[in-house]
Design a protein around this motif. Structure first.
Motif, PDB file in Angstrom:
ATOM      1  N   ASN A   1      46.653  49.456  35.472  1.00  8.45           N
ATOM      2  CA  ASN A   1      46.885  48.074  35.923  1.00  8.45           C
ATOM      3  C   ASN A   1      48.370  47.748  35.750  1.00  8.45           C
ATOM      4  O   ASN A   1      48.808  47.312  34.696  1.00  8.45           O
ATOM      5  CB  ASN A   1      46.004  47.065  35.176  1.00  8.45           C
ATOM      6  N   THR A   2      49.108  47.939  36.855  1.00 10.37           N
ATOM      7  CA  THR A   2      50.562  47.827  36.833  1.00 10.37           C
ATOM      8  C   THR A   2      51.008  46.427  37.220  1.00 10.37           C
ATOM      9  O   THR A   2      50.412  45.789  38.085  1.00 10.37           O
ATOM     10  CB  THR A   2      51.184  48.858  37.802  1.00 10.37           C
TER      11      THR A   2
ATOM     12  N   GLU B   1      50.909  42.738  41.360  1.00  4.63           N
ATOM     13  CA  GLU B   1      49.883  43.145  40.405  1.00  4.63           C
ATOM     14  C   GLU B   1      48.938  44.140  41.071  1.00  4.63           C
ATOM     15  O   GLU B   1      48.365  43.860  42.130  1.00  4.63           O
ATOM     16  CB  GLU B   1      49.104  41.912  39.930  1.00  4.63           C
ATOM     17  N   ALA B   2      48.786  45.324  40.481  1.00  4.33           N
ATOM     18  CA  ALA B   2      47.874  46.343  40.992  1.00  4.33           C
ATOM     19  C   ALA B   2      46.715  46.504  40.018  1.00  4.33           C
ATOM     20  O   ALA B   2      46.907  46.980  38.894  1.00  4.33           O
ATOM     21  CB  ALA B   2      48.605  47.669  41.176  1.00  4.33           C
ATOM     22  N   ASN B   3      45.538  46.063  40.456  1.00  6.51           N
ATOM     23  CA  ASN B   3      44.298  46.127  39.670  1.00  6.51           C
ATOM     24  C   ASN B   3      44.337  45.117  38.511  1.00  6.51           C
ATOM     25  O   ASN B   3      45.354  44.959  37.848  1.00  6.51           O
ATOM     26  CB  ASN B   3      44.032  47.525  39.126  1.00  6.51           C
ATOM     27  N   GLN B   4      43.205  44.465  38.318  1.00  8.39           N
ATOM     28  CA  GLN B   4      43.157  43.441  37.272  1.00  8.39           C
ATOM     29  C   GLN B   4      43.024  44.063  35.887  1.00  8.39           C
ATOM     30  O   GLN B   4      43.764  43.754  34.978  1.00  8.39           O
ATOM     31  CB  GLN B   4      41.983  42.495  37.539  1.00  8.39           C
ATOM     32  N   SER B   5      42.039  44.938  35.723  1.00 10.95           N
ATOM     33  CA  SER B   5      41.823  45.527  34.409  1.00 10.95           C
ATOM     34  C   SER B   5      40.956  46.768  34.555  1.00 10.95           C
ATOM     35  O   SER B   5      40.132  46.856  35.476  1.00 10.95           O
ATOM     36  CB  SER B   5      41.145  44.526  33.469  1.00 10.95           C
ATOM     37  N   ILE B   6      41.123  47.715  33.651  1.00  9.71           N
ATOM     38  CA  ILE B   6      40.252  48.893  33.649  1.00  9.71           C
ATOM     39  C   ILE B   6      38.865  48.535  33.136  1.00  9.71           C
ATOM     40  O   ILE B   6      37.901  49.273  33.342  1.00  9.71           O
ATOM     41  CB  ILE B   6      40.879  50.020  32.802  1.00  9.71           C
ATOM     42  N   ASN B   7      38.740  47.395  32.474  1.00  9.00           N
ATOM     43  CA  ASN B   7      37.469  46.981  31.883  1.00  9.00           C
ATOM     44  C   ASN B   7      36.722  46.021  32.798  1.00  9.00           C
ATOM     45  O   ASN B   7      36.492  44.856  32.469  1.00  9.00           O
ATOM     46  CB  ASN B   7      37.706  46.325  30.520  1.00  9.00           C
ATOM     47  N   GLY B   8      36.382  46.485  33.992  1.00 12.10           N
ATOM     48  CA  GLY B   8      35.546  45.686  34.889  1.00 12.10           C
ATOM     49  C   GLY B   8      36.276  44.759  35.825  1.00 12.10           C
ATOM     50  O   GLY B   8      35.652  43.960  36.515  1.00 12.10           O
TER      51      GLY B   8
ATOM     52  N   ASN C   1      39.504  45.840  41.864  1.00 13.16           N
ATOM     53  CA  ASN C   1      40.440  46.836  42.353  1.00 13.16           C
ATOM     54  C   ASN C   1      41.196  46.246  43.539  1.00 13.16           C
ATOM     55  O   ASN C   1      40.924  46.556  44.694  1.00 13.16           O
ATOM     56  CB  ASN C   1      39.683  48.103  42.758  1.00 13.16           C
ATOM     57  N   TYR C   2      42.154  45.357  43.254  1.00 15.89           N
ATOM     58  CA  TYR C   2      42.916  44.644  44.271  1.00 15.89           C
ATOM     59  C   TYR C   2      44.412  44.826  44.055  1.00 15.89           C
ATOM     60  O   TYR C   2      44.860  45.185  42.958  1.00 15.89           O
ATOM     61  CB  TYR C   2      42.607  43.141  44.237  1.00 15.89           C
ATOM     62  N   PHE C   3      45.164  44.527  45.114  1.00 17.27           N
ATOM     63  CA  PHE C   3      46.627  44.522  45.047  1.00 17.27           C
ATOM     64  C   PHE C   3      47.086  43.105  45.373  1.00 17.27           C
ATOM     65  O   PHE C   3      46.717  42.552  46.405  1.00 17.27           O
ATOM     66  CB  PHE C   3      47.213  45.527  46.034  1.00 17.27           C
ATOM     67  N   TYR C   4      47.894  42.503  44.487  1.00 19.05           N
ATOM     68  CA  TYR C   4      48.244  41.095  44.578  1.00 19.05           C
ATOM     69  C   TYR C   4      49.745  40.878  44.735  1.00 19.05           C
ATOM     70  O   TYR C   4      50.548  41.591  44.140  1.00 19.05           O
ATOM     71  CB  TYR C   4      47.827  40.340  43.308  1.00 19.05           C
TER      72      TYR C   4
END
Length: 232
Positions: free
Chosen positions: A8-9, A44-51, A54-57
């Motif tokens: 999550n970058t 923002e790439a991906n919100q979190s690895i914990n659920g 999978n979006y790019f903002y």
């Protein structure tokens, strides 16, 4: 080339020369915050690895966090037993009163994040363009149920899957109506010509013959009068 490797970058731009915008109310789930934005943009790439999604903002984000308030529906947790998980809900917190987190039943703070462009990370995911737009799989959204936007400066459709613009739609409806009018106008014109021939041939001179012709002409005359009224 810049390469960042992480699940999550985040990349953030802060323009200190820009004045922040006015105070806004930003809605969250059952809550809201008051704050200002306008000096900071973030990728923002991906919100979190914990659920997380999978979006790019591309979004705007406030420089500081703000106290979170209830919008009148935030749950009021019972923290009389600290070990209970999840905490039972005993009511709702009134609007404008600070909300509480479920773990410690304490007030908390949040940043304001307003998404400007959101794209999904799968083949069937959607795209949302514009702050406040709602993203949904298989859709390109320019707004939401409450916020409508127009898509302007669009060329005429060519392929079967292209979007029709209003100019083409209006032209299509006009042509269809014109075709129907022509179909109706042709027999009407023929009936009018036949009526004119009969009117010229009939020269009433009294007697039963004239009365017979008059009875014959009455339906045609009524039809012609009705047609003239429709055209006027």
């Amino acid at each position: 080339m810049l390469k960042l490797k992480e699940n999550n970058t985040r990349i953030r731009w802060y323009d200190s020369s820009v004045m922040p915008g006015g105070l806004i109310r930003h809605g969250l789930e059952n809550t809201f915050v008051y704050g200002v934005i306008g000096q900071s943009w973030r990728v923002e790439a991906n919100q979190s690895i914990n659920g997380g999604d999978n979006y790019f903002y591309f979004n705007q984000q406030s420089l500081e966090d703000y106290l979170v308030y209830s919008d009148g529906t935030a749950p009021d947790y019972d923290c009389s037993t600290p070990s209970s998980d999840p905490k039972p809900v005993i009511g709702v917190i009134p609007e404008g009163v600070p909300a509480e987190d479920e773990i410690f039943c304490q007030t908390y703070r949040s940043y304001i994040q307003r998404d400007a462009v959101v794209t999904g990370g799968t083949a069937n995911s959607g795209v949302a363009v514009g702050i406040g737009s709602t993203i949904a799989d298989g859709q390109v959204s320019l707004g939401s149920a409450e916020l409508k936007r127009r898509l302007v400066h669009v060329a005429n459709a060519i392929a079967e899957s292209d979007v029709l613009i209003k100019e083409q739609l209006d032209l299509g409806l006009f042509q269809e109506q014109l075709t129907r009018l022509n179909e109706v106008e042709s027999p009407v014109n023929m009936a009018e010509k036949e009526l004119e021939v009969l009117e010229a041939a009939v020269k009433p001179k009294g007697g039963g013959g004239a009365a017979g012709w008059l009875m014959l002409l009455l339906p045609l005359a009524a039809f012609k009068l009705r047609n003239r009224k429709l055209n006027s």
